[in-house]
Design an enzyme around this catalytic site. Structure first.
Site, PDB file in Angstrom:
ATOM      1  N   HIS A  20       0.839  -1.207   0.000  1.00  0.00           N
ATOM      2  CA  HIS A  20       0.000   0.000   0.000  1.00  0.00           C
ATOM      3  C   HIS A  20       0.870   1.252   0.000  1.00  0.00           C
ATOM      4  CE1 HIS A  20      -3.888  -2.004   1.565  1.00  0.00           C
ATOM      5  NE2 HIS A  20      -3.073  -2.926   1.156  1.00  0.00           N
ATOM      6  N   GLN A 372      13.361  -4.193  -5.652  1.00  0.00           N
ATOM      7  CA  GLN A 372      12.788  -5.031  -6.711  1.00  0.00           C
ATOM      8  C   GLN A 372      12.718  -4.321  -8.062  1.00  0.00           C
ATOM      9  OE1 GLN A 372       9.715  -7.982  -5.912  1.00  0.00           O
ATOM     10  NE2 GLN A 372       8.390  -6.910  -7.349  1.00  0.00           N
ATOM     11  N   HIS A 387       4.324 -14.228  -6.476  1.00  0.00           N
ATOM     12  CA  HIS A 387       3.008 -14.532  -5.913  1.00  0.00           C
ATOM     13  C   HIS A 387       1.944 -13.689  -6.619  1.00  0.00           C
ATOM     14  CE1 HIS A 387       3.701 -10.659  -4.220  1.00  0.00           C
ATOM     15  NE2 HIS A 387       2.707 -10.717  -3.346  1.00  0.00           N
ATOM     16  N   TRP A 390      -0.280  -7.124  -6.891  1.00  0.00           N
ATOM     17  CA  TRP A 390      -0.518  -6.227  -8.024  1.00  0.00           C
ATOM     18  C   TRP A 390       0.695  -5.347  -8.329  1.00  0.00           C
ATOM     19  CZ3 TRP A 390      -2.873  -6.311 -12.248  1.00  0.00           C
ATOM     20  CH2 TRP A 390      -3.178  -5.152 -12.971  1.00  0.00           C
ATOM     21  N   ASN A 391       1.392  -4.891  -7.269  1.00  0.00           N
ATOM     22  CA  ASN A 391       2.575  -4.068  -7.529  1.00  0.00           C
ATOM     23  C   ASN A 391       3.625  -4.869  -8.291  1.00  0.00           C
ATOM     24  OD1 ASN A 391       1.999  -1.480  -6.029  1.00  0.00           O
ATOM     25  ND2 ASN A 391       1.634  -2.989  -4.424  1.00  0.00           N
ATOM     26  N   GLN A 412      -4.553 -12.027  -6.124  1.00  0.00           N
ATOM     27  CA  GLN A 412      -3.406 -12.582  -6.847  1.00  0.00           C
ATOM     28  C   GLN A 412      -3.816 -13.517  -7.987  1.00  0.00           C
ATOM     29  OE1 GLN A 412      -1.195 -14.219  -3.531  1.00  0.00           O
ATOM     30  NE2 GLN A 412      -0.962 -12.201  -2.592  1.00  0.00           N
TER      31      GLN A 412
HETATM   32  N1  UDP Z   1       9.446  -5.588  -2.940  1.00  0.00           N
HETATM   33  C1  UDP Z   1      10.732  -5.073  -2.851  1.00  0.00           C
HETATM   34  N2  UDP Z   1      11.741  -5.909  -2.485  1.00  0.00           N
HETATM   35  C2  UDP Z   1      11.552  -7.213  -2.217  1.00  0.00           C
HETATM   36  C3  UDP Z   1      10.235  -7.744  -2.311  1.00  0.00           C
HETATM   37  C4  UDP Z   1       9.195  -6.889  -2.676  1.00  0.00           C
HETATM   38  O1  UDP Z   1      10.966  -3.894  -3.134  1.00  0.00           O
HETATM   39  O2  UDP Z   1      12.530  -7.877  -1.887  1.00  0.00           O
HETATM   40  C5  UDP Z   1       8.352  -4.652  -3.290  1.00  0.00           C
HETATM   41  C6  UDP Z   1       7.829  -4.898  -4.691  1.00  0.00           C
HETATM   42  O3  UDP Z   1       8.622  -4.199  -5.631  1.00  0.00           O
HETATM   43  C7  UDP Z   1       6.403  -4.389  -4.595  1.00  0.00           C
HETATM   44  C8  UDP Z   1       6.030  -4.590  -3.124  1.00  0.00           C
HETATM   45  O4  UDP Z   1       7.251  -4.853  -2.432  1.00  0.00           O
HETATM   46  O5  UDP Z   1       6.345  -3.011  -4.923  1.00  0.00           O
HETATM   47  C9  UDP Z   1       5.117  -5.782  -2.897  1.00  0.00           C
HETATM   48  O6  UDP Z   1       3.835  -5.457  -3.317  1.00  0.00           O
HETATM   49  P1  UDP Z   1       2.900  -6.511  -4.051  1.00  0.00           P
HETATM   50  O7  UDP Z   1       1.623  -5.813  -4.371  1.00  0.00           O
HETATM   51  O8  UDP Z   1       3.598  -7.142  -5.207  1.00  0.00           O
HETATM   52  O9  UDP Z   1       2.676  -7.663  -3.009  1.00  0.00           O
HETATM   53  P2  UDP Z   1       2.260  -7.666  -1.450  1.00  0.00           P
HETATM   54  O10 UDP Z   1       3.509  -7.518  -0.701  1.00  0.00           O
HETATM   55  O11 UDP Z   1       1.304  -6.531  -1.219  1.00  0.00           O
HETATM   56  O12 UDP Z   1       1.641  -9.009  -1.277  1.00  0.00           O
END
Ligand code: UDP
Length: 490
Positions: A20, A372, A387, A390-391, A412
């Site tokens: 978020h 990431q 997984h 959405w990000n 997802q």
């Molecule tokens: N992310 C990151 N480094 C990591 C793992 C995840 O920067 O080692 C970031 C990724 O780029 C994304 C966010 O964490 O922007 C995860 O959001 P997402 O909606 O994919 O999944 P959630 O964590 O909400 O299940």
């Protein structure tokens, strides 16, 4: 000297979770770029992780020049200032607390901003914080908007579920069949947000559906009330049918992909977002390691910021990595192995996989958290096992990286469906036991996406589409500009 002209000021209120906070920060930078003022308002637990050296606990705001020319940040209390502990705390209690404590403390933030000569003109909130709109209204803020940080297809599914199609969804869930929703392609139950199939009050996520129902009631009010805008982190070409499916009912403004790094220039990503809710791994320079690998050769594996990889899932991934004989970069968060047994078992498995690849232990690298966006933009990354948060999904699309989708819950499965529909990846099937993708299936999927010219071509085409949407003159960019202009004081 004349006072500066009044500015549109957006207050973006979020939960303390990475999925978020990250898009909220990106949106704030885009709003500032469009000429507005933006303040990101996060719970204290998140604020302290983002700005460990700040003294905002005493009620001050911080203004950060993090590539956005001065996005401001403010802290509110969600009643869990020490952080929410997923193992010990209860989600239902959290929702009640964040509403009561948050209403009080977000009100204080609004008063402070107004008192400081920076009154908020539009309150924006990420998912499931609808009380923010009431608080804002009581403090003279005329407008509110939801920042929808999941696919618009998921919003359309929630909308139709609460507007006449509940039985169709539940019947399909009971028989694992297909669902037909207005103007959307046929969807399997696994493609819908998982919460829609919940029928028991004892389900740990039973608290979610009533929250979404009240959100839909706000977005599609019965009569007379002002409509709330929805800013969606998507772009027209990606979800045209979902936007059309909602158009008669909900004002969806597609402004995505909202990713600051797309504006850093070509493929060059500046380290513009060092402040995460997780400590960046200092156990090795993974970017330098990526530099040593051939183009499109590395498999990047991450399940985001909250989904957990079970010990069995880790074993299956490790076996798949050993099978594929390709280098891999694997994120396993510290909180994924907070039990010592699990940590030891995971370490053993990963070492075995890394040793098998390239035969010398150099083949794999494991980190507890990484940047990431920079990883996905790296030329040596050729596939993303995700997984499908959405990000992560929009980041993969914007970077043109083929995807192997291993969805777990919430939106997802919908994201995995979009990935397959766009042709940018495949969805891995779960093994017979359910819940885990087995090694043979993962190996098959990784090889399928890394060797397919069709997937590579689709990934490249969608990368171009995503970037065109947010480039100067692109549809999402124009939508955002138009949206900001509505709030500019006349
Ligand atoms: N992310 C990151 N480094 C990591 C793992 C995840 O920067 O080692 C970031 C990724 O780029 C994304 C966010 O964490 O922007 C995860 O959001 P997402 O909606 O994919 O999944 P959630 O964590 O909400 O299940």
């Amino acid at each position: 000297m004349a006072p500066p002209p009044p500015q549109a000021h957006f207050l973006i209120v979020t939960y303390p979770s990475q999925g978020h906070v990250t898009p909220a920060r990106h949106l704030a930078r885009r709003l500032v770029h469009a000429g507005a003022r933006a303040t990101v308002c996060v719970p204290f637990s998140a604020f302290r992780k983002l700005f460990p050296n700040s003294a905002a606990d005493d009620g001050g705001e911080v203004v950060v020049d993090d590539g956005g020319g001065g996005v401001a940040y403010a802290a509110y209390s969600d009643g869990y200032d020490g952080g929410f502990d997923r193992a010990a705390d209860d989600h239902t209690n959290y929702m009640a607390q964040v509403r009561s404590e948050g209403s009080r403390t977000v009100a204080a933030v609004l008063r402070r901003l107004a008192g400081g000569g920076r009154p908020v003109t539009c309150a924006v909130y990420t998912l499931l914080l609808p009380w923010v709109a009431d608080v804002a209204r009581r403090h003279g803020v005329a407008h509110a908007a939801v920042f929808w940080i999941q696919p618009t297809t998921a919003l359309a599914a929630y909308f139709h579920y609460f507007r006449g199609h509940r039985h169709a969804v539940l019947a399909a869930a009971a028989g694992d069949g297909e669902v037909r929703l207005p103007l959307l392609p046929p969807l399997q139950v696994r493609d819908l947000p998982s919460f829609l199939a919940i029928t028991s009050d004892d389900d740990p996520f039973a608290f979610v559906l009533p929250e979404f129902e009240s959100l839909i009631d706000i977005l599609d009010p019965k009569s007379g009330e002002t409509r709330t805008y929805v800013l969606a982190n998507t772009f027209d070409a990606m979800e045209r049918d979902a936007i059309a499916s909602l158009a008669p009912h909900i004002d969806v403004v597609a402004v995505g992909p909202v990713l600051s790094f797309l504006h850093d220039g070509d493929d060059e990503i500046s380290s513009s977002h060092p402040n995460d809710l997780f400590d960046h791994d200092d156990g090795g320079d993974y970017l330098a390691w990526l530099d040593t690998k051939p183009a499109r050769s590395v498999i990047y594996i991450s399940f985001g910021s909250s989904s957990v990889m079970s010990k069995q899932q880790v074993a299956e991934i490790a076996a798949a990595m050993a099978n594929t004989n390709k280098p891999f970069l694997w994120v396993i968060r510290k909180d994924n192995c907070d039990n010592e047994d699990v940590a030891a078992a995971i370490k053993k498995l990963i070492t075995a996989a890394a040793m098998a690849v390239d035969g010398g232990g150099e083949g794999g690298m494991v980190v507890t958290w990484c940047d990431q966006a920079r990883v996905l933009a790296h030329r040596s990354v050729g596939c993303f096992v995700t997984h499908c948060g959405w990000n992560s999904t929009v980041e993969a699309v914007a970077c043109g990286v083929p995807v192997v989708a291993a969805p777990q819950y919430s939106d997802q499965g919908t994201n995995a469906w979009l990935v397959e529909r766009m042709g940018v990846g495949v969805r891995a099937a779960l093994g017979d036991g359910g819940g885990v993708v087995e090694a043979a299936e993962l190996t098959r999927c990784v090889e399928a996406v890394m060797e397919s010219e069709a997937v590579a071509a689709s990934a490249a085409a969608w990368k171009a589409e995503a970037r065109a949407a947010v480039a100067a003159g692109g549809k999402s960019e124009r939508n955002l500009d138009e949206f900001v202009r509505r709030f500019m004081p006349k």
